[in-house]
Design an enzyme around this catalytic site. Sequence first.
Site, short mmCIF file in Angstrom:
data_model
loop_
_atom_site.label_atom_id
_atom_site.label_comp_id
_atom_site.label_asym_id
_atom_site.label_seq_id
_atom_site.Cartn_x
_atom_site.Cartn_y
_atom_site.Cartn_z
N GLN A 294 -9.02 13.46 -0.04
CA GLN A 294 -8.20 14.34 -0.87
C GLN A 294 -8.62 15.78 -0.66
OE1 GLN A 294 -7.29 13.22 -4.90
NE2 GLN A 294 -8.27 11.23 -4.63
N CYS B 36 0.36 3.29 3.50
CA CYS B 36 0.71 2.75 4.81
C CYS B 36 2.02 3.38 5.32
CB CYS B 36 0.86 1.23 4.74
SG CYS B 36 -0.69 0.34 4.99
N HIS C 36 -4.41 0.30 7.91
CA HIS C 36 -4.84 0.06 6.53
C HIS C 36 -6.29 -0.41 6.46
CE1 HIS C 36 -4.08 -0.95 2.30
NE2 HIS C 36 -4.76 -2.06 2.51
N ASN D 177 -13.49 9.73 -1.36
CA ASN D 177 -14.06 8.78 -2.30
C ASN D 177 -13.88 7.43 -1.65
OD1 ASN D 177 -15.28 9.25 -4.68
ND2 ASN D 177 -13.44 9.03 -5.93
N CYS E 34 0.83 -1.21 0.00
CA CYS E 34 0.00 0.00 0.00
C CYS E 34 0.86 1.26 0.00
CB CYS E 34 -0.92 -0.01 1.22
SG CYS E 34 -1.78 1.55 1.47
N SER F 94 -9.32 2.97 -5.62
CA SER F 94 -8.56 1.74 -5.79
C SER F 94 -7.88 1.27 -4.50
CB SER F 94 -7.51 1.94 -6.87
OG SER F 94 -6.70 3.05 -6.56
N HIS G 297 -8.49 7.31 3.41
CA HIS G 297 -7.88 8.58 3.04
C HIS G 297 -8.88 9.49 2.34
CE1 HIS G 297 -7.66 6.34 -0.76
NE2 HIS G 297 -7.57 7.51 -1.37
N HIS H 140 -7.07 1.87 1.98
CA HIS H 140 -6.47 2.60 3.10
C HIS H 140 -7.25 3.91 3.31
CE1 HIS H 140 -2.82 3.20 5.70
NE2 HIS H 140 -3.53 4.30 5.87
P1 H2U Z 1 -5.20 5.33 -5.11
O1 H2U Z 1 -5.03 5.62 -6.58
O2 H2U Z 1 -4.45 4.15 -4.65
O3 H2U Z 1 -6.68 5.33 -4.73
O4 H2U Z 1 -4.53 6.55 -4.36
C1 H2U Z 1 -5.18 7.51 -3.57
C2 H2U Z 1 -4.62 8.85 -3.90
O5 H2U Z 1 -3.25 8.86 -3.59
C3 H2U Z 1 -4.76 9.19 -5.37
O6 H2U Z 1 -5.23 10.53 -5.46
C4 H2U Z 1 -2.50 9.28 -4.69
C5 H2U Z 1 -3.36 9.03 -5.91
O7 H2U Z 1 -3.09 9.98 -6.91
N1 H2U Z 1 -1.25 8.54 -4.70
C6 H2U Z 1 -0.06 9.22 -4.60
O8 H2U Z 1 -0.05 10.44 -4.53
N2 H2U Z 1 1.11 8.51 -4.59
C7 H2U Z 1 1.18 7.17 -4.71
O9 H2U Z 1 2.27 6.61 -4.66
C8 H2U Z 1 -0.03 6.37 -4.93
C9 H2U Z 1 -1.32 7.10 -4.79
ZN ZN Z 2 -2.29 0.97 3.71
#
Ligand code: H2U
Ligand code: ZN
Length: 338
Positions: free
Chosen positions: A166, A50, A111, A151, A47, A159, A164, A162
């Site tokens: 934005q 994490c 996570h 989201n 992840c 995707s 979070h 974890h």
């Molecule tokens: P996911 O795409 O895994 O859902 O990621 C969540 C947010 O974190 C997403 O806005 C950002 C993605 O752009 N992200 C990073 O900034 N760095 C990373 O290494 C992976 C995800």
């Molecule tokens: Zn995680």
Amino acid sequence: MSDSPHRRFNPLTNEWVLVSPQRTKRPWLGQVEEKKKIDLPHYDPECSLCPGNTRASGDKNPNYENTFVFNNDFPALLPESSVSQSVRQHQLFRQEPETGYCKVVCFSPRHDLTLPDMSVEEVETILNTWTIESETLGARDDISYVQVFENKGAMMGCSNPHPHSQIWATSSIPNEPAKELASQREYFQDNKTPLLIEYTKIEKLTAERLVASNEHFIAVVPFWAVWPFEVMVVSTQQISRLADCTNEMRKNLAEIMLEVTKRYDKLFGVSFPYSMGFHQAPYDGKAHPEWILHSHFYPPLLRSATIRKFMVGYELLAMPQRDITAESAAKVLRELAV
Ligand code: H2U
Ligand code: ZN
């Protein structure tokens, strides 16, 4: 409320929604999504959010203990734009530069947790983090609006489980807040009282769309809701940003967010997917006596963990439509034992 088709007006966006309560009995032959039981580890070495893991940028996350904020490695906005204002040969081909900042706010080092699994204190800490980030970004000369959003769930295109959220901060005011600004302004000028203060008073009195309430906030399925179990959390006090919350208000806000999300999870026995976000007053350097702090929860589920509402057909081409009324949805959510 009538069982016949009718339309309802959303005074925040000046848009109508078609309500067809008589249709709830129609047979369902649409898509049934698979119900997955997810068993997540406390820590996932794969992840990117994490603690201690390395992100796409090559940056290593610290061993954080509550919330953790970083600049999105794949930002939708950049601080500079090379698009020029003057590229305009015709009024039908308008474009403008847009600049801004994108951040990711992790809720917890764990996570496997989601918001409703957390304590009031932990949610207060998240609210504090959102407050500080909003104020810091909002204080910039190149920022007019700060959008905090979460989201949640694969169904919403998220995707990574974890927990979070934005934050996207922009040089201009985006569509939805811009519509709400115009409506709240007009209502305030005409009635000398904020639209949402008037609205919360009536919702508290009638209570038919109320999901939860406490001293400083109400959670309602708004009269004009589009999504089946859409909820709006609204301040009953005249505050327009997270930063205007007293400690007591912030605690109340954390409590009502937990109340809503716990009810959501209970509804269909799954971690309930949604997009949610706060609508705070624009950071455009103007006074905003018309604006009342609120958040919207837009969940896609309709009748079970696997049956979702699609915004297609008539909705795409004409206007949004719902079957189950806001009053019935609120009653279902309100009467769940949590
Ligand atoms: P996911 O795409 O895994 O859902 O990621 C969540 C947010 O974190 C997403 O806005 C950002 C993605 O752009 N992200 C990073 O900034 N760095 C990373 O290494 C992976 C995800
Ligand atoms: Zn995680």
